[in-house]
Scaffold this motif. Sequence first.
Motif, PDB file in Angstrom:
ATOM      1  N   HIS A 192      28.749 -54.868   7.987  1.00 27.05           N
ATOM      2  CA  HIS A 192      28.711 -53.405   7.950  1.00 27.05           C
ATOM      3  C   HIS A 192      30.106 -52.798   7.831  1.00 27.05           C
ATOM      4  O   HIS A 192      30.245 -51.625   7.496  1.00 27.05           O
ATOM      5  CB  HIS A 192      28.031 -52.858   9.210  1.00 27.05           C
ATOM      6  N   THR A 219      32.310 -61.701   5.363  1.00 26.92           N
ATOM      7  CA  THR A 219      32.797 -60.510   6.056  1.00 26.92           C
ATOM      8  C   THR A 219      34.278 -60.288   5.772  1.00 26.92           C
ATOM      9  O   THR A 219      34.993 -61.188   5.325  1.00 26.92           O
ATOM     10  CB  THR A 219      32.613 -60.638   7.581  1.00 26.92           C
ATOM     11  N   ILE A 220      34.755 -59.082   6.081  1.00 22.87           N
ATOM     12  CA  ILE A 220      36.181 -58.788   5.885  1.00 22.87           C
ATOM     13  C   ILE A 220      37.045 -59.507   6.910  1.00 22.87           C
ATOM     14  O   ILE A 220      38.269 -59.553   6.769  1.00 22.87           O
ATOM     15  CB  ILE A 220      36.470 -57.269   5.916  1.00 22.87           C
ATOM     16  N   GLY A 239      26.590 -52.789   0.245  1.00 21.49           N
ATOM     17  CA  GLY A 239      28.047 -52.925   0.252  1.00 21.49           C
ATOM     18  C   GLY A 239      28.635 -52.618   1.624  1.00 21.49           C
ATOM     19  O   GLY A 239      28.004 -51.971   2.462  1.00 21.49           O
ATOM     20  N   LYS A 240      29.834 -53.088   1.841  1.00 20.79           N
ATOM     21  CA  LYS A 240      30.492 -52.913   3.140  1.00 20.79           C
ATOM     22  C   LYS A 240      30.789 -51.437   3.394  1.00 20.79           C
ATOM     23  O   LYS A 240      31.338 -50.751   2.544  1.00 20.79           O
ATOM     24  CB  LYS A 240      31.755 -53.763   3.193  1.00 20.79           C
ATOM     25  N   GLY A 241      30.379 -50.976   4.574  1.00 27.15           N
ATOM     26  CA  GLY A 241      30.556 -49.577   4.916  1.00 27.15           C
ATOM     27  C   GLY A 241      29.511 -48.662   4.307  1.00 27.15           C
ATOM     28  O   GLY A 241      29.605 -47.438   4.435  1.00 27.15           O
ATOM     29  N   LYS A 242      28.496 -49.215   3.657  1.00 24.38           N
ATOM     30  CA  LYS A 242      27.497 -48.396   2.961  1.00 24.38           C
ATOM     31  C   LYS A 242      26.088 -48.565   3.535  1.00 24.38           C
ATOM     32  O   LYS A 242      25.122 -48.059   2.966  1.00 24.38           O
ATOM     33  CB  LYS A 242      27.496 -48.729   1.465  1.00 24.38           C
ATOM     34  N   SER A 260      33.835 -51.969   6.530  1.00 28.53           N
ATOM     35  CA  SER A 260      34.763 -51.896   5.401  1.00 28.53           C
ATOM     36  C   SER A 260      36.180 -51.850   5.961  1.00 28.53           C
ATOM     37  O   SER A 260      36.382 -51.594   7.160  1.00 28.53           O
ATOM     38  CB  SER A 260      34.503 -50.632   4.582  1.00 28.53           C
ATOM     39  N   GLU A 271      38.272 -49.554   5.417  1.00 23.80           N
ATOM     40  CA  GLU A 271      38.514 -48.171   5.845  1.00 23.80           C
ATOM     41  C   GLU A 271      37.996 -47.939   7.265  1.00 23.80           C
ATOM     42  O   GLU A 271      38.667 -47.276   8.074  1.00 23.80           O
ATOM     43  CB  GLU A 271      37.828 -47.195   4.877  1.00 23.80           C
TER      44      GLU A 271
END
Length: 348
Positions: free
Chosen positions: A190, A173-174, A24-27, A192, A194
Amino acid sequence: MISTHLSDYSFEFPKELIASRTPGKGKTKILHCSKNGGPLEIVPAPKIVDFFNPGDCIVVNNTKVIPARLYGHTMHGGEVEVLLVQTLFPDEQGHARWEAWVRPGKAFQIGRELEIAGVKVTVEAINPDGARVIRFDTTPVELEAIMNKQGHVPLPPYINRPDDEEDKKAYQTIFAKYNGAVAAPTASLHFSAEMLNDLRAKGVLIAEVTLHVGPGTFQNISEEDFREHKMHGEHYELTQENADIINNARKAGGRIVPIGTTSTRVIETIAAEDGTLKAETGVTHAFFYPGYRYKITDGLLTNFHWPKSSLILLVAAFYGRENTLAAYKYAVEHQLHLFSYGDGMLIL
């Protein structure tokens, strides 16, 4: 002495380290590699914010992956598959035309008619690289609707499973805005929302480029002297607004850190010898390998790449062959996950 032997840019890894799904994104995890030769350090993705300074500028790719893999059959019932690579001008009747990679090739002879995703398709031409020019018996707008309904996420060839609903979000991607890629700019996976907010709060600038990643990004290099390799072309765009963000950051002493090899290709293709950028649109065939002197790139966030690929050569051109292979060895020993859905490395 810089090696130009492709076999010198390989590494061993167990197949279990190939990530078939993303956490997951940011994880994910990021291997921090100090450009100055400091110790290697594995951190959770959100911690990379700590390595940036106010005034630094990250450069992200805002391309959007399209559901480019379609299935169909020949008029005799044989199963076929196409990967839509590049949209072309419609014909005089307004029919959609695409350049496509196809399987099996023998089913796609010039003049042959097939049915793809319920639409009649005619093969118009065969390009020198084997790609086909195909014409759909429908308009581009109608075909886009069909792709959104029946198209499949074009996962990389080393992810050995069918795509599913989860991939529609996971492989995007975001930053995704503009349709056109058939592979994700995976370093951006990678991030997120946040993390992006934390970077902005720290005073890090964010600039965008567009490079529509093609399937050639997975193309193997067949020449042992990799300088003889002919690089695939990819469409790119840099707006004046984003060129100004990057130029102003440099003038103020900020570091320019492209997120991924795709963003790197764009800014290094466009940059003048003094590193300044201007608005530009085109097709880049740029191939960066050891010996290349980077004009504008001060750091790089990237995934771990396939052995002996053009992408690992790009990284080695920036970080050095020995450093790159040492980092990959460390990543494998510490069981980081590899490739598109895997962990990454930040060279800064």
